[in-house]
Design an enzyme around this catalytic site. Structure first.
Site, mmCIF file in Angstrom:
data_model
loop_
_atom_site.group_PDB
_atom_site.id
_atom_site.type_symbol
_atom_site.label_atom_id
_atom_site.label_comp_id
_atom_site.label_asym_id
_atom_site.label_seq_id
_atom_site.Cartn_x
_atom_site.Cartn_y
_atom_site.Cartn_z
ATOM 1 N N ASP A 16 49.509 -3.997 24.855
ATOM 2 C CA ASP A 16 49.038 -2.826 25.597
ATOM 3 C C ASP A 16 49.067 -1.640 24.631
ATOM 4 O O ASP A 16 48.125 -1.449 23.860
ATOM 5 C CB ASP A 16 49.957 -2.644 26.814
ATOM 6 N N PHE A 23 45.859 -3.465 35.346
ATOM 7 C CA PHE A 23 47.180 -4.085 35.343
ATOM 8 C C PHE A 23 47.028 -5.537 35.766
ATOM 9 O O PHE A 23 46.563 -5.844 36.857
ATOM 10 C CB PHE A 23 48.177 -3.353 36.239
ATOM 11 N N LYS A 78 60.099 -12.012 28.976
ATOM 12 C CA LYS A 78 59.824 -13.243 29.691
ATOM 13 C C LYS A 78 58.325 -13.576 29.718
ATOM 14 O O LYS A 78 57.940 -14.699 29.983
ATOM 15 C CB LYS A 78 60.281 -13.094 31.154
ATOM 16 N N GLY A 79 57.502 -12.565 29.466
ATOM 17 C CA GLY A 79 56.070 -12.682 29.735
ATOM 18 C C GLY A 79 55.354 -13.846 29.087
ATOM 19 O O GLY A 79 54.346 -14.321 29.598
ATOM 20 N N ARG A 89 54.616 -13.960 38.354
ATOM 21 C CA ARG A 89 54.611 -14.675 37.066
ATOM 22 C C ARG A 89 54.130 -16.120 37.208
ATOM 23 O O ARG A 89 53.585 -16.695 36.281
ATOM 24 C CB ARG A 89 56.018 -14.713 36.457
ATOM 25 N N LYS A 118 44.605 -5.548 25.006
ATOM 26 C CA LYS A 118 43.839 -4.492 25.674
ATOM 27 C C LYS A 118 43.055 -3.624 24.698
ATOM 28 O O LYS A 118 42.183 -2.852 25.119
ATOM 29 C CB LYS A 118 44.773 -3.621 26.529
ATOM 30 N N GLU A 167 53.207 -13.322 22.220
ATOM 31 C CA GLU A 167 53.356 -12.228 23.191
ATOM 32 C C GLU A 167 52.353 -12.437 24.322
ATOM 33 O O GLU A 167 51.276 -12.999 24.113
ATOM 34 C CB GLU A 167 53.108 -10.910 22.425
ATOM 35 N N ASP A 168 52.694 -11.985 25.519
ATOM 36 C CA ASP A 168 51.765 -12.131 26.640
ATOM 37 C C ASP A 168 50.574 -11.183 26.500
ATOM 38 O O ASP A 168 49.430 -11.586 26.598
ATOM 39 C CB ASP A 168 52.470 -11.938 27.994
ATOM 40 N N ASP A 192 54.005 -10.170 34.884
ATOM 41 C CA ASP A 192 54.592 -9.766 36.165
ATOM 42 C C ASP A 192 54.283 -8.335 36.542
ATOM 43 O O ASP A 192 53.876 -7.518 35.719
ATOM 44 C CB ASP A 192 56.124 -9.890 36.094
#
Ligand code: IMP
Ligand code: MG
Length: 184
Positions: A113, A162, A53-54, A175, A141, A109-110, A169
């Site tokens: 990582d 984070f 969902k990001g 969100r 990141k 993509e959000d 989220d």
């Protein structure tokens, strides 16, 4: 502006520490990304594929800044195991119905990582015979040990904190925030 303390008490007990990327900063960068993507793609079908969902807010802002014909679809991936540790074992919960073969695929993509999610998805999507496959990530990141495919378009280099908001989220909360903030 950060939400009030009263609002935050309702949010799983986690509080926002500080705003890392302001709404205006994000909007300006998304406009630039839209321009870069518009300029980068040659003729041919472009399918912008959002990883839910990001990416939902980022993708909806981004596609409105891309000035060429395109299609939009989504995919939903889930990794097995512990939800806070990326296991890298990914399966598709929703598989895009749009044909991928012969199209330029831009996977949105959000945040990158560990890169494990993307590495598995890249392998999966390559099997579908796209004309090209590229990644656009809002945040990166830069801690991944190995990326099958480096992101061609990156919004911001992210601190190793984070982050939540603008689609990202923590336990499904935060969100909707129009900015990106770090958690305490
Ligand atoms: P990766 O497989 O470790 O690259 O994990 C990528 C996914 O983990 C992202 O699509 C996010 O859903 C989630 N994630 C990683 N870092 C963060 C963060 O700082 N905030 C919120 N979600 C994150
Ligand atoms: Mg995600």
């Amino acid at each position: 502006m950060l939400p009030s303390t009263a609002q935050l008490r309702q949010t799983g007990g986690r509080e926002l520490k500080r705003i890392v990327f302001e709404e205006e900063t994000i909007a300006a960068r998304v406009r630039e990304l839209g321009r870069d993507i518009t300029a980068a793609y040659p003729e041919g079908d472009l399918l912008v594929l959002g990883l839910l969902k990001g990416s939902f807010i980022f993708l909806s802002d981004l596609v409105r800044r891309i000035d060429r014909p395109l299609q939009v679809d989504f995919l939903v991936a889930a990794s097995y195991g512990d939800s806070t540790v990326s296991s890298g074992n990914v399966r598709l919960l929703y598989d895009p119905e749009t044909e991928l073969e012969g199209k330029h695929i831009l996977l949105v993509e959000d945040i990158i990582d560990t890169g494990k999610t993307l590495n598995r998805l890249v392998a999966l999507l390559r099997q579908r015979g796209p004309k090209s496959l590229s990644i656009c990530a809002l945040l990166h990141k830069h801690i991944a040990e190995h990326l099958e495919l480096e992101a061609a378009f990156v919004g911001f280099d992210a601190p190793t904190l984070f982050l939540v908001g603008y689609g990202l989220d923590h336990a499904e909360n935060f969100r909707h925030l129009p900015y990106i903030a770090s958690l305490t």
